[in-house]
Write a protein that holds these residues in place. Structure first.
Motif, PDB file in Angstrom:
ATOM      1  N   GLY A   1       0.665  -1.250   0.057  1.00 23.86           N
ATOM      2  CA  GLY A   1      -0.101  -0.009  -0.017  1.00 23.86           C
ATOM      3  C   GLY A   1       0.882   1.138   0.110  1.00 23.86           C
ATOM      4  O   GLY A   1       0.434   2.339  -0.424  1.00 23.86           O
ATOM      5  N   GLY A   2       1.979   1.391   0.659  1.00 22.37           N
ATOM      6  CA  GLY A   2       2.623   2.373   0.590  1.00 22.37           C
ATOM      7  C   GLY A   2       2.987   3.370  -0.724  1.00 22.37           C
ATOM      8  O   GLY A   2       2.884   4.494  -0.572  1.00 22.37           O
ATOM      9  N   SER A   3       3.477   2.594  -1.598  1.00 20.04           N
ATOM     10  CA  SER A   3       3.495   3.392  -2.811  1.00 20.04           C
ATOM     11  C   SER A   3       2.267   3.847  -3.652  1.00 20.04           C
ATOM     12  O   SER A   3       2.347   4.853  -4.119  1.00 20.04           O
ATOM     13  CB  SER A   3       4.355   2.392  -4.028  1.00 20.04           C
ATOM     14  N   ARG A   4       1.278   3.282  -3.071  1.00 23.59           N
ATOM     15  CA  ARG A   4      -0.092   3.777  -3.572  1.00 23.59           C
ATOM     16  C   ARG A   4      -0.444   4.933  -2.975  1.00 23.59           C
ATOM     17  O   ARG A   4      -1.094   5.847  -3.385  1.00 23.59           O
ATOM     18  CB  ARG A   4      -1.223   2.662  -3.597  1.00 23.59           C
ATOM     19  N   ILE A   5      -0.272   5.177  -1.711  1.00 24.38           N
ATOM     20  CA  ILE A   5      -0.480   6.211  -1.035  1.00 24.38           C
ATOM     21  C   ILE A   5       0.380   7.291  -1.207  1.00 24.38           C
ATOM     22  O   ILE A   5      -0.013   8.401  -1.388  1.00 24.38           O
ATOM     23  CB  ILE A   5      -0.179   5.899   0.686  1.00 24.38           C
ATOM     24  N   GLU A   6       1.775   7.088  -1.547  1.00 29.01           N
ATOM     25  CA  GLU A   6       2.446   8.134  -2.079  1.00 29.01           C
ATOM     26  C   GLU A   6       1.737   8.739  -3.359  1.00 29.01           C
ATOM     27  O   GLU A   6       1.721   9.893  -3.522  1.00 29.01           O
ATOM     28  CB  GLU A   6       4.068   7.654  -2.373  1.00 29.01           C
ATOM     29  N   ASP A   7       1.377   7.794  -4.271  1.00 27.46           N
ATOM     30  CA  ASP A   7       0.597   8.350  -5.563  1.00 27.46           C
ATOM     31  C   ASP A   7      -0.518   9.079  -5.277  1.00 27.46           C
ATOM     32  O   ASP A   7      -0.852  10.173  -5.811  1.00 27.46           O
ATOM     33  CB  ASP A   7       0.270   7.383  -6.672  1.00 27.46           C
ATOM     34  N   HIS A   8      -1.363   8.697  -4.319  1.00 27.07           N
ATOM     35  CA  HIS A   8      -2.602   9.158  -3.737  1.00 27.07           C
ATOM     36  C   HIS A   8      -2.180  10.782  -3.251  1.00 27.07           C
ATOM     37  O   HIS A   8      -2.769  11.829  -3.400  1.00 27.07           O
ATOM     38  CB  HIS A   8      -3.141   8.570  -2.663  1.00 27.07           C
ATOM     39  N   LEU A   9      -1.049  10.771  -2.392  1.00 25.87           N
ATOM     40  CA  LEU A   9      -0.621  12.158  -1.990  1.00 25.87           C
ATOM     41  C   LEU A   9      -0.466  13.220  -3.125  1.00 25.87           C
ATOM     42  O   LEU A   9      -0.725  14.385  -2.903  1.00 25.87           O
ATOM     43  CB  LEU A   9       0.586  12.063  -1.022  1.00 25.87           C
ATOM     44  N   ALA A  10       0.214  12.802  -4.240  1.00 25.81           N
ATOM     45  CA  ALA A  10       0.485  13.906  -5.305  1.00 25.81           C
ATOM     46  C   ALA A  10      -0.747  14.279  -5.881  1.00 25.81           C
ATOM     47  O   ALA A  10      -0.648  15.432  -6.285  1.00 25.81           O
ATOM     48  CB  ALA A  10       1.381  12.996  -6.267  1.00 25.81           C
ATOM     49  N   ARG A  11      -1.818  13.322  -5.944  1.00 24.29           N
ATOM     50  CA  ARG A  11      -3.174  13.914  -6.197  1.00 24.29           C
ATOM     51  C   ARG A  11      -3.663  14.990  -5.256  1.00 24.29           C
ATOM     52  O   ARG A  11      -4.313  16.122  -5.747  1.00 24.29           O
ATOM     53  CB  ARG A  11      -3.967  12.790  -6.824  1.00 24.29           C
TER      54      ARG A  11
END
Length: 325
Positions: A147-157
């Motif tokens: 999940g961590g890398s997906r959260i990073e992508d979510h933060l960018a949005r």
């Protein structure tokens, strides 16, 4: 966007953890009696924010096991909005705490394949709320796979319309320190606020002074860096301009949840001053100092009672007006 004088909604994304403590009064040579308390850095921060009066959503993957029910009860009782959390089939994360004579906690984690780390892109997209002024995250949810890398992508949005706050909350027993060091520049690039402990800094920037570390993280993109120093207060660095705030005196029961409460106090006060909702463009060092001084009060009150039990706005000695040092 930020709304001066009117607190906005703050989202907290991350894990819930069952903190397991020995009950020495009930344990004996024939058996160890344990007590489970709801915890986890992000969940503690959400509870503290809501108790301070900030509208707060917790974005978590809550197991349907007995510990998940415990987490929901605590979050709901504190006034946290769970409408965007996910009910997950995986087990809850457990942390067995060992307290030393000063109340400092060391943890053994049971976290493999737990619910907290299994975020999907679809689940994260469903949490988006354009009225949110800040998204705070970090700790294990931001570093563990998948999940961590997906959260990073979510933060960018999300940062297109909200302030982003990150607390790495380094756990070297679970994740190699080199992994944190590799990801930290990327986190700084998407974070407006970076809150770390002095111990975190020793792991993330060994053999580097705190001033130099702050400058490095500013150079990577974080505008406000706050390093908590335990009983010595906190170092506040805004674009390289720095000040140290003092911690109020307190009789320490234990330090569980103190850093999380500090983060909540910081975000609550910045929100009340109208600074959340963007890139902190109007934030001054004086206002950052006020917010961290208030946050230190919240952390001290948390230290004065056992466990991660942050104060409520009503019935405490918290000062909610700006404080100058």
């Amino acid at each position: 966007m930020a709304r001066p004088g009117s607190p906005g909604s703050v989202d907290v994304l991350g894990e819930c953890v069952a903190d397991i403590f020995e009950d020495p009064d009930r344990s004996d040579p024939d058996g160890l009696v344990l007590r489970a308390l709801p915890g986890g850095g992000p969940a503690n921060t959400a509870v503290a924010l809501a108790r301070l009066g900030t509208p707060t959503r917790f974005l978590g993957r809550l197991s349907n096991d007995a510990f998940g029910a415990l987490f929901r009860a605590r979050l709901n009782a504190s006034g946290v909005n769970l409408g965007s959390s996910v009910t997950a089939p995986e087990p809850s994360t457990l942390a067995v705490a060992d307290l030393d004579a000063s109340g400092q906690a060391a943890y053994t984690f049971y976290a493999e394949s737990a619910a907290d780390w299994q975020w999907t892109d679809i689940e994260l997209a469903a949490t988006r709320n354009d009225d949110t002024v800040c998204l705070h995250t970090g700790s294990l949810a931001l570093i563990r796979h998948p999940g961590g890398s997906r959260i990073e992508d979510h933060l960018a949005r999300v940062r297109e319309h909200a302030t982003v706050s990150i607390d790495p909350n380094v756990r070297p027993l679970l994740v190699e320190p080199s992994t944190y060091r590799e990801r930290l520049p990327h986190w700084c690039a998407i974070a407006d606020i970076l809150r770390l402990s002095e111990d975190d800094c020793a792991t993330l920037a060994p053999d580097t002074g705190l001033d130099e570390a702050c400058d490095n993280w500013h150079g990577a993109g974080a505008r406000l860096v706050v390093i908590t120093l335990g009983g010595n207060g906190a170092l506040v660095s805004l674009d390289g301009a720095r000040v140290t705030v003092t911690a109020p005196p307190v009789t320490v029961a234990d330090t569980v949840g103190a850093g999380d409460s500090f983060t909540a106090g910081l975000l609550h006060h910045l929100d009340a001053l109208g600074h959340l909702g963007g890139r902190l463009d109007t934030l001054t060092l004086d206002d950052a100092t006020d917010a961290c001084t208030f946050a230190a009060q919240v952390a001290a009150l948390t230290c004065s009672v056992p466990g991660a039990n942050p104060p409520w706005k009503e019935g405490t000695a918290l000062r909610t007006t700006p404080i100058r040092t």
